[in-house]
Design a protein around this motif. Structure first.
Motif, PDB file in Angstrom:
ATOM      1  N   GLY A  45       0.810  -1.202   0.000  1.00  0.00           N
ATOM      2  CA  GLY A  45       0.000   0.000   0.000  1.00  0.00           C
ATOM      3  C   GLY A  45       0.845   1.254   0.000  1.00  0.00           C
ATOM      4  O   GLY A  45       0.671   2.155   0.795  1.00  0.00           O
ATOM      5  N   VAL A  79      -6.264   0.379   9.112  1.00  0.00           N
ATOM      6  CA  VAL A  79      -5.417  -0.086   8.001  1.00  0.00           C
ATOM      7  C   VAL A  79      -4.763  -1.408   8.394  1.00  0.00           C
ATOM      8  O   VAL A  79      -4.787  -2.388   7.641  1.00  0.00           O
ATOM      9  CB  VAL A  79      -4.341   0.967   7.647  1.00  0.00           C
ATOM     10  N   GLN A 132      -3.644   5.122   1.999  1.00  0.00           N
ATOM     11  CA  GLN A 132      -3.959   3.747   2.419  1.00  0.00           C
ATOM     12  C   GLN A 132      -5.385   3.632   2.938  1.00  0.00           C
ATOM     13  O   GLN A 132      -6.031   2.609   2.782  1.00  0.00           O
ATOM     14  CB  GLN A 132      -2.976   3.307   3.494  1.00  0.00           C
ATOM     15  N   GLN A 186      -7.756   2.652   0.427  1.00  0.00           N
ATOM     16  CA  GLN A 186      -7.557   1.343  -0.199  1.00  0.00           C
ATOM     17  C   GLN A 186      -8.185   0.211   0.601  1.00  0.00           C
ATOM     18  O   GLN A 186      -8.051  -0.946   0.233  1.00  0.00           O
ATOM     19  CB  GLN A 186      -6.048   1.073  -0.352  1.00  0.00           C
TER      20      GLN A 186
END
Lengths: 664, 224
Positions: free
Chosen positions: A458, A507, A632, A635
């Motif tokens: 990432g 994350v 990130q 994502q």
């Protein structure tokens, strides 16, 4: 059991016959009163039955009037198809209905009522007047029934439709009358019932008048969400998002609206679920909804959900209870999965962020860290990408273009990653004979790894992330850091504060989950197998669930009788309460036909690992690190909340700031 | 006694099938009487498991499953998986220490491949109620073998110099030497300080509990 046992008293046992008794057929009035005990519990049940009859009669307008909480008077008036005189006379007899005719019809019930019990049951415990006229007849019919006995039949002039007046409910069953609550409470039950009906039929106008005052007036609308606005109010309306259109699972499809995690309440009252258009309170459906929100809502908080579940008639039995708010599913798995995916897959996309991203773009101040690629792919016409770049793409239902959403594509992309690319915390060193454990041995779990965001992929390159959806966090402009714990950013129309620990945690958690998903087969033998003595019900469930547990990584052997032996556990759960997880999962399997206990336990461990693996205290971040974190965030799934359900960001609209400074 | 297993896999599967049984249940299957206490029945647990698994060793120096080259070791552990005693490996070769090299030593042969079977041995649990744990077929990693070898070579240097009697249980990081004999007066031939053979107390190699504890800890989870 001995009658001498001081702790055992059973009244029914004392009333059991000790000699043959004569058997007699009950008089119809008494039979109707007994049936009424099930169908007519309180005024709200009368209203429910009569309103459902109106809907089944094709009414487009229903007006309900009550007095004295429904105890004194209930009137339901509709503009439905009405009844001819002979049908109206038959309708007051028990088990007389126009809705089913054959046994096979029982298994394909599309109408709300079908038992032919409601009208005679209501008539047997009240003074009831039925006035009805079909559209093709000039005169209607009036029937008056008192305590279940028909007293008057005559012609009447009236508008087409049916009006049923119920007075002095339970006047002849004082015992039942005693169980009624205050008029205010009974009115509340009626209102709740009408709200459910209102949500299920936005195409029908519903009016509710209580003691001469209008309590509810729901106009006919074309869209469900407009009806939600009327019924549940602006606050709920603003926080609702359309469910994800997951492909049908064995013919089961769930669709509707769900609230964002920031919106919740202490009771599940705002969870409205309908099966084939009928309001239903079902444990499997509730479990699926709460399962979809796990880690997003705190314990004891509930979302707002309006969900319609289409189930093939052959899979559902609605003939369970006269009130028909309970149904029985032949297989609960497709129900659970359809409901779960409809909500969870949409939640994962955090669609509430899209509006803000769109707003930023529309104001022409959008700054993207990864925007080029995103815009490029929009130009190429990717249907699910960059929804925020055109106004139309943000409309609910845009995902209809594809059967699966960006989240599924992202997950499948993760599955395709080179195993060497991401290193699992459960990674096993290649085993060689010299290293031992050739038969069953496995590399044990190491200490929870410290998550290095740079290390686990990432990178904040200009790719826009694999999500293929609207970027929000990566479009923010970083202003700086506050107390080394919060990243302060701006979008086009407000200030956004990000809790850096919560963001790191989410994350880390999503990455761990993705890694774990690919390597979850790793198991750990128990030093001493755990003997589990199960009760008869759990034992029966276990005999059918061995495959389920094996798939989850539990090795369980039958030891004889109701005893089972647990020999291996999933490596990630080596310190979890194994017996409790297994017993809870067995209970779920018995009740719902499926269970997410194992998954929940695993996610709980992963969530803890994620929490411990990221920086917890205040930490200085460089601008690049802040921006990398934001990229990130775009994502991953569930980007707006940390794994414990706390929000990741807080946004202060510019308007609010200006108001605070008296600039507006 | 059961048939000798034909392969390591068969041996492991057989051992796994015993896991979770109490020693009384296992002894019942084999029609073996359970002693009330192990004080006067040292080695009973080991022999019971050897019988249950079909061990075929013909000599003390050969592995218990000679055809498979696998040594069987029962490992008394407490509920937290911690070994309660050191693990006997083999007797020390005291008579001709100059002729022995690590590669061909009995210690190396015995530890080349070991089937550990943990047995729950908390204080106060009668022998019959003790639980058989999951088997672990262990072969030393290169690092473990290096540790064992270093200890063995250290011990052998002392023995070759004729000071076997000076080795104490504190010597050796993972492999220790302790006196072992049927009686305290037992004697065997060994090299003395003068370089000549003399009668000295017999000794044996043992794996320290810390060493076996690490093996167990990394291989198993505990039921919770």
């Amino acid at each position: 059991m001995s009658q001498d046992d001081p702790l055992w008293r059973n009244t029914a046992a004392r009333h059991a016959a000790d000699a043959p008794r004569s058997v007699a057929v009950l008089p119809p009035e008494l039979a109707n009163q007994i049936a009424a005990g099930e169908v007519v519990e309180r005024p709200a049940s009368v209203v429910k039955e009569l309103v459902e009859n109106s809907l089944d009669a094709g009414a487009r307008r229903i007006e309900v009037t009550i007095e004295g909480g429904g105890r004194d008077l209930i009137r339901v008036e509709d503009d439905g198809c009405g009844m001819r005189r002979e049908d109206a006379l038959r309708a007051v007899e028990r088990h007389a209905t126009s809705k089913i005719a054959r046994v096979e019809d029982l298994f394909a019930i599309g109408t709300l009522g079908f038992r032919g019990e409601a009208v005679p049951s209501i008539g047997s415990v009240s003074r009831m007047e039925i006035c009805t006229r079909p559209r093709d007849q000039l005169e209607g019919t009036r029937i008056y029934i008192e305590g279940g006995v028909m007293q008057e039949i005559e012609d009447v002039g009236m508008a087409a439709g049916t009006t049923i007046l119920v007075e002095e409910l339970f006047y002849n069953t004082p015992a039942r009358l005693k169980f009624l609550k205050t008029p205010a409470t009974e009115t509340r039950h009626i209102t709740e019932m009408l709200v459910r009906v209102g949500l299920s039929r936005p195409d029908v106008r519903i009016k509710f008048v209580k003691d001469g005052k209008l309590r509810l007036d729901l106009p006919q609308v074309d869209r469900l969400k407009d009806r939600i606005l009327e019924v549940l109010g602006r606050e709920v309306y603003d926080d609702l998002y359309p469910t994800f259109e997951y492909p049908a699972i064995h013919g089961v499809v769930a669709r509707g609206y769900f609230s964002k995690p920031g919106h919740s309440q202490r009771s599940p009252n705002n969870m409205y679920t309908f099966v084939n258009g009928r309001y239903v309170s079902d444990r499997t459906i509730r479990a699926a909804i709460t399962g979809a929100y796990k880690h997003l809502l705190e314990r004891g908080r509930y979302p707002s959900v309006v969900l319609f579940i289409d189930v093939p008639f052959s899979m559902v039995d609605i003939n369970v209870h006269p009130a028909k708010t309970e149904v029985r599913f032949h297989d609960t798995q497709p129900i659970y999965r359809a409901v779960y995916h409809a909500i969870a897959d949409a939640l994962a996309e955090a669609p509430w962020l899209e509006g803000q991203a769109a707003r930023a773009y529309n104001l022409g101040e959008r700054r993207t860290l990864s925007g080029d690629a995103a815009e490029g792919s929009m130009a190429a016409g990717s249907p699910a990408k960059g929804g925020g770049f055109t106004g139309g793409m943000l409309q609910p239902g845009r995902v209809k273009i594809e059967p699966l959403n960006a989240r599924h594509r992202r997950l499948s992309e993760q599955d395709r990653l080179d195993p060497g690319e991401l290193r699992s915390p459960f990674h096993s060193e290649p085993r060689d004979v010299q290293g031992g454990f050739i038969a069953r041995g496995l590399t044990p779990l190491s200490e929870p790894p410290r998550m290095d965001l740079g290390e686990v992929g990432g990178s904040p390159s200009g790719e826009g992330g694999p999500s293929g959806r609207d970027a929000y966090f990566s479009t923010l402009k970083v202003i700086g850091q506050f107390r080394r714990a919060y990243i302060v950013c701006e979008d086009a129309s407000g200030m956004v504060i990000i809790d850096q620990h919560a963001a790191h945690e989410r994350v880390g958690f999503e990455r761990l989950k993705a890694l774990f998903k690919r390597e979850h087969k790793e198991t750990q033998p128990l030093l001493f197998p755990l003997r589990m003595e199960l009760d008869a019900l759990r034992s029966a469930a276990m005999s059918e669930a061995m495959g389920f547990f094996a798939q989850a990584g539990f090795e369980i052997d039958h030891f004889g009788g109701n005893t089972y032996v647990l020999k291996e556990v999933p490596a990630v759960l080596q310190r979890a309460p194994h017996e409790k997880i297994i017993k809870d999962a067995l209970d779920d399997l018995s009740n719902f036909g499926g269970s997410s206990r194992v998954e929940e336990a695993m996610e709980s461990v992963l969530s803890r690992m994620a929490c411990h693996s990221v920086v917890r205290g205040p930490t200085q971040l460089t601008l690049e690190e802040c921006e990398g974190l934001l990229v990130q965030m775009d994502q991953i799934d569930f980007r707006a909340n940390c794994p414990h359900g706390r929000p990741v960001y807080y946004r202060i609209p510019l308007m609010e700031l200006e108001e605070a400074f008296d600039r507006r | 006694m059961r048939r000798t297993p034909a392969s390591p896999i068969e041996l492991i599967e057989r051992a796994r099938s015993l896991a979770g049984l109490t020693l009384a249940e296992l002894a019942g299957e084999l029609h073996i009487e359970v002693p009330a206490t192990l004080r006067r029945h040292k080695g009973w647990v080991g022999r019971l498991l050897e019988d249950a698994l079909g061990a075929d060793a013909s000599t003390a120096q050969a592995p218990d499953f000679a055809a498979l080259g696998i040594e069987l070791k029962t490992l008394p552990v407490d509920a937290s998986g911690k070994p309660r005693e050191s693990t006997f490996v083999t007797c020390v070769e005291l008579a001709h220490p100059d002729d022995i090299r690590w590669e061909t030593s009995h210690v190396r042969q015995k530890l080349a491949s070991v089937l550990f079977i943990p047995v729950l041995s908390e204080k106060g649990i009668p022998p019959g109620d003790r639980l058989v744990g999951q088997p672990l077929l262990w072969q030393p990693t290169p690092a473990e073998e290096a540790l064992l070898r270093a200890d063995w070579e250290g011990h052998m240097r002392t023995i070759r110099q004729g000071y076997a009697h000076a080795i104490t249980a504190r010597d050796g990081e993972v492999l220790q030497i302790r006196p072992k004999g049927a009686r305290a007066s037992s004697r065997v031939w060994g090299v003395g300080p003068s370089g000549d053979l003399e009668l000295i107390q017999p000794r044996a190699y043992y794996l320290r509990t810390g060493f076996t504890a690490r093996i167990i800890a990394r291989s198993f989870a505990l039921s919770t």
